[in-house]
Design a protein around this motif. Sequence first.
Motif, PDB file in Angstrom:
ATOM      1  N   ILE A 104       0.843  -1.197   0.000  1.00 25.05           N
ATOM      2  CA  ILE A 104       0.000   0.000   0.000  1.00 25.05           C
ATOM      3  C   ILE A 104       0.879   1.248   0.000  1.00 25.05           C
ATOM      4  CG2 ILE A 104      -1.695   1.319   1.335  1.00 25.05           C
ATOM      5  CD1 ILE A 104      -2.664  -1.572   2.317  1.00 25.05           C
ATOM      6  N   ALA A 105       1.917   1.238   0.834  1.00 23.90           N
ATOM      7  CA  ALA A 105       2.841   2.374   0.883  1.00 23.90           C
ATOM      8  C   ALA A 105       3.542   2.574  -0.464  1.00 23.90           C
ATOM      9  CB  ALA A 105       3.872   2.170   2.000  1.00 23.90           C
ATOM     10  N   GLU A 106       3.970   1.490  -1.086  1.00 23.70           N
ATOM     11  CA  GLU A 106       4.646   1.589  -2.382  1.00 23.70           C
ATOM     12  C   GLU A 106       3.695   2.088  -3.470  1.00 23.70           C
ATOM     13  OE1 GLU A 106       7.871   1.305  -3.096  1.00 23.70           O
ATOM     14  OE2 GLU A 106       8.340   0.854  -1.005  1.00 23.70           O
ATOM     15  N   LEU A 107       2.447   1.658  -3.432  1.00 24.27           N
ATOM     16  CA  LEU A 107       1.474   2.149  -4.408  1.00 24.27           C
ATOM     17  C   LEU A 107       1.289   3.662  -4.253  1.00 24.27           C
ATOM     18  CD1 LEU A 107      -1.176  -0.703  -4.248  1.00 24.27           C
ATOM     19  CD2 LEU A 107       0.332  -0.173  -6.179  1.00 24.27           C
ATOM     20  N   GLY A 108       1.330   4.130  -3.012  1.00 23.21           N
ATOM     21  CA  GLY A 108       1.206   5.553  -2.758  1.00 23.21           C
ATOM     22  C   GLY A 108       2.371   6.374  -3.272  1.00 23.21           C
ATOM     23  N   LYS A 109       3.498   5.728  -3.560  1.00 25.79           N
ATOM     24  CA  LYS A 109       4.686   6.421  -4.084  1.00 25.79           C
ATOM     25  C   LYS A 109       4.715   6.477  -5.609  1.00 25.79           C
ATOM     26  CE  LYS A 109       7.668   4.737  -0.340  1.00 25.79           C
ATOM     27  NZ  LYS A 109       8.850   3.881  -0.093  1.00 25.79           N
ATOM     28  N   LEU A 110       3.815   5.782  -6.267  1.00 27.29           N
ATOM     29  CA  LEU A 110       3.828   5.783  -7.732  1.00 27.29           C
ATOM     30  C   LEU A 110       3.584   7.195  -8.248  1.00 27.29           C
ATOM     31  CD1 LEU A 110       1.772   2.559  -8.598  1.00 27.29           C
ATOM     32  CD2 LEU A 110       4.261   2.858  -8.676  1.00 27.29           C
ATOM     33  N   PRO A 111       4.280   7.579  -9.321  1.00 26.95           N
ATOM     34  CA  PRO A 111       4.080   8.925  -9.861  1.00 26.95           C
ATOM     35  C   PRO A 111       2.659   9.103 -10.394  1.00 26.95           C
ATOM     36  CG  PRO A 111       5.380   7.597 -11.373  1.00 26.95           C
ATOM     37  CD  PRO A 111       5.209   6.785 -10.119  1.00 26.95           C
ATOM     38  N   GLN A 112       2.160  10.310 -10.267  1.00 21.29           N
ATOM     39  CA  GLN A 112       0.839  10.663 -10.801  1.00 21.29           C
ATOM     40  C   GLN A 112      -0.258   9.751 -10.268  1.00 21.29           C
ATOM     41  OE1 GLN A 112       1.971  10.079 -14.891  1.00 21.29           O
ATOM     42  NE2 GLN A 112       2.277  12.274 -15.208  1.00 21.29           N
ATOM     43  N   THR A 113      -0.081   9.277  -9.046  1.00 17.52           N
ATOM     44  CA  THR A 113      -1.002   8.295  -8.477  1.00 17.52           C
ATOM     45  C   THR A 113      -1.186   8.577  -6.996  1.00 17.52           C
ATOM     46  OG1 THR A 113      -0.262   6.614 -10.048  1.00 17.52           O
ATOM     47  CG2 THR A 113      -1.340   5.812  -8.075  1.00 17.52           C
ATOM     48  N   ARG A 114      -2.412   8.397  -6.523  1.00 15.50           N
ATOM     49  CA  ARG A 114      -2.635   8.482  -5.079  1.00 15.50           C
ATOM     50  C   ARG A 114      -3.625   7.415  -4.651  1.00 15.50           C
ATOM     51  NH1 ARG A 114      -7.267  11.987  -4.539  1.00 15.50           N
ATOM     52  NH2 ARG A 114      -7.658  12.853  -6.586  1.00 15.50           N
ATOM     53  N   VAL A 115      -3.381   6.883  -3.471  1.00 19.16           N
ATOM     54  CA  VAL A 115      -4.264   5.878  -2.878  1.00 19.16           C
ATOM     55  C   VAL A 115      -5.454   6.613  -2.282  1.00 19.16           C
ATOM     56  CG1 VAL A 115      -4.484   4.131  -1.066  1.00 19.16           C
ATOM     57  CG2 VAL A 115      -2.364   4.285  -2.413  1.00 19.16           C
ATOM     58  N   THR A 116      -6.665   6.203  -2.655  1.00 17.54           N
ATOM     59  CA  THR A 116      -7.865   6.876  -2.161  1.00 17.54           C
ATOM     60  C   THR A 116      -8.741   5.986  -1.288  1.00 17.54           C
ATOM     61  OG1 THR A 116      -9.032   6.382  -4.220  1.00 17.54           O
ATOM     62  CG2 THR A 116      -7.907   8.521  -4.074  1.00 17.54           C
ATOM     63  N   ALA A 117      -8.469   4.686  -1.251  1.00 10.09           N
ATOM     64  CA  ALA A 117      -9.210   3.777  -0.360  1.00 10.09           C
ATOM     65  C   ALA A 117      -8.435   2.473  -0.237  1.00 10.09           C
ATOM     66  CB  ALA A 117     -10.617   3.498  -0.883  1.00 10.09           C
ATOM     67  N   VAL A 118      -8.551   1.861   0.935  1.00  8.69           N
ATOM     68  CA  VAL A 118      -7.927   0.557   1.207  1.00  8.69           C
ATOM     69  C   VAL A 118      -8.975  -0.314   1.884  1.00  8.69           C
ATOM     70  CG1 VAL A 118      -6.104  -0.666   2.448  1.00  8.69           C
ATOM     71  CG2 VAL A 118      -5.646   1.613   1.492  1.00  8.69           C
ATOM     72  N   SER A 119      -9.145  -1.513   1.379  1.00  5.52           N
ATOM     73  CA  SER A 119     -10.098  -2.447   1.982  1.00  5.52           C
ATOM     74  C   SER A 119      -9.527  -3.029   3.266  1.00  5.52           C
ATOM     75  CB  SER A 119     -10.403  -3.590   1.013  1.00  5.52           C
ATOM     76  OG  SER A 119      -9.319  -4.511   0.984  1.00  5.52           O
ATOM     77  N   PRO A 120     -10.384  -3.668   4.064  1.00  3.69           N
ATOM     78  CA  PRO A 120      -9.851  -4.509   5.140  1.00  3.69           C
ATOM     79  C   PRO A 120      -9.024  -5.641   4.535  1.00  3.69           C
ATOM     80  CG  PRO A 120     -12.218  -4.144   5.399  1.00  3.69           C
ATOM     81  CD  PRO A 120     -11.840  -3.631   4.038  1.00  3.69           C
ATOM     82  N   PHE A 121      -8.218  -6.263   5.368  1.00  2.00           N
ATOM     83  CA  PHE A 121      -7.418  -7.412   4.944  1.00  2.00           C
ATOM     84  C   PHE A 121      -8.215  -8.691   5.199  1.00  2.00           C
ATOM     85  CE2 PHE A 121      -3.070  -5.228   5.910  1.00  2.00           C
ATOM     86  CZ  PHE A 121      -3.346  -4.267   4.962  1.00  2.00           C
ATOM     87  N   TYR A 122      -7.990  -9.682   4.350  1.00  2.00           N
ATOM     88  CA  TYR A 122      -8.664 -10.975   4.453  1.00  2.00           C
ATOM     89  C   TYR A 122      -7.638 -12.104   4.372  1.00  2.00           C
ATOM     90  CZ  TYR A 122     -13.129  -8.668   3.867  1.00  2.00           C
ATOM     91  OH  TYR A 122     -14.229  -7.857   4.056  1.00  2.00           O
ATOM     92  N   GLU A 123      -7.868 -13.151   5.145  1.00  2.00           N
ATOM     93  CA  GLU A 123      -7.105 -14.382   4.978  1.00  2.00           C
ATOM     94  C   GLU A 123      -7.944 -15.285   4.097  1.00  2.00           C
ATOM     95  OE1 GLU A 123      -4.453 -17.685   7.320  1.00  2.00           O
ATOM     96  OE2 GLU A 123      -5.950 -16.582   8.473  1.00  2.00           O
ATOM     97  N   THR A 124      -7.317 -15.821   3.050  1.00  2.77           N
ATOM     98  CA  THR A 124      -8.065 -16.562   2.042  1.00  2.77           C
ATOM     99  C   THR A 124      -7.375 -17.872   1.694  1.00  2.77           C
ATOM    100  OG1 THR A 124      -6.947 -15.512   0.165  1.00  2.77           O
ATOM    101  CG2 THR A 124      -8.853 -14.355   1.072  1.00  2.77           C
ATOM    102  N   GLU A 125      -8.184 -18.828   1.356  1.00  2.00           N
ATOM    103  CA  GLU A 125      -7.648 -20.105   0.888  1.00  2.00           C
ATOM    104  C   GLU A 125      -7.125 -19.940  -0.538  1.00  2.00           C
ATOM    105  OE1 GLU A 125     -10.423 -23.406   3.091  1.00  2.00           O
ATOM    106  OE2 GLU A 125     -11.104 -22.628   1.177  1.00  2.00           O
ATOM    107  N   PRO A 126      -6.021 -20.613  -0.851  1.00  2.00           N
ATOM    108  CA  PRO A 126      -5.527 -20.540  -2.233  1.00  2.00           C
ATOM    109  C   PRO A 126      -6.505 -21.231  -3.186  1.00  2.00           C
ATOM    110  CG  PRO A 126      -4.227 -22.093  -0.934  1.00  2.00           C
ATOM    111  CD  PRO A 126      -5.196 -21.450   0.004  1.00  2.00           C
TER     112      PRO A 126
END
Length: 162
Positions: A24-46
């Motif tokens: 999430i932090a790295e996505l926020g560093k992308l040029p011309q890009t901003r993080v506007t929402a983040v979902s909760p985290f989920y544990e999922t079966e493969p």
Amino acid sequence: MEQCAYIGLGCNIGDRELKLLMAIAELGKLPQTRVTAVSPFYETEPVGGVPQDNFYNAVVRLNTDLAPLELLDRLKKLETGVFHRVPSQRWGARSMDLDILLYGELVFSCEELTIPHPRLAERRFALQPLSDIAPDLVHPTLGRRIIELLTELTSPEKVVRI
């Protein structure tokens, strides 16, 4: 022109929660890009039948001026450069997987990228976190709201909010 893109995040190698936070932090560093929402985290079966540990998954909403293929290139560079992802078997374990799920209302396909993600409507691990941040978003090819796709999904995979 700025577009709203939804990125699926998933990992099942190492400290899964830390890696999602780092992504999430790295996505926020992308040029011309901003993080506007983040979902909760989920544990999922493969999915896919490859024996492996459970994943942690999330979805991030970005506003970006990056074109789809440029955004894909940046995501792949994060996977390999920051998370040291190495090619593995299809649906195998991964240190980080970053997928463009949706990019505005764009319907696009080439050898490297298909938007919307071709298996989005079949994957609870993507639909559940996406529905947390955009339940009324309409899938551009199916014409259905994300919450409807999730409600109608019959997939047996387990997805647990953490």
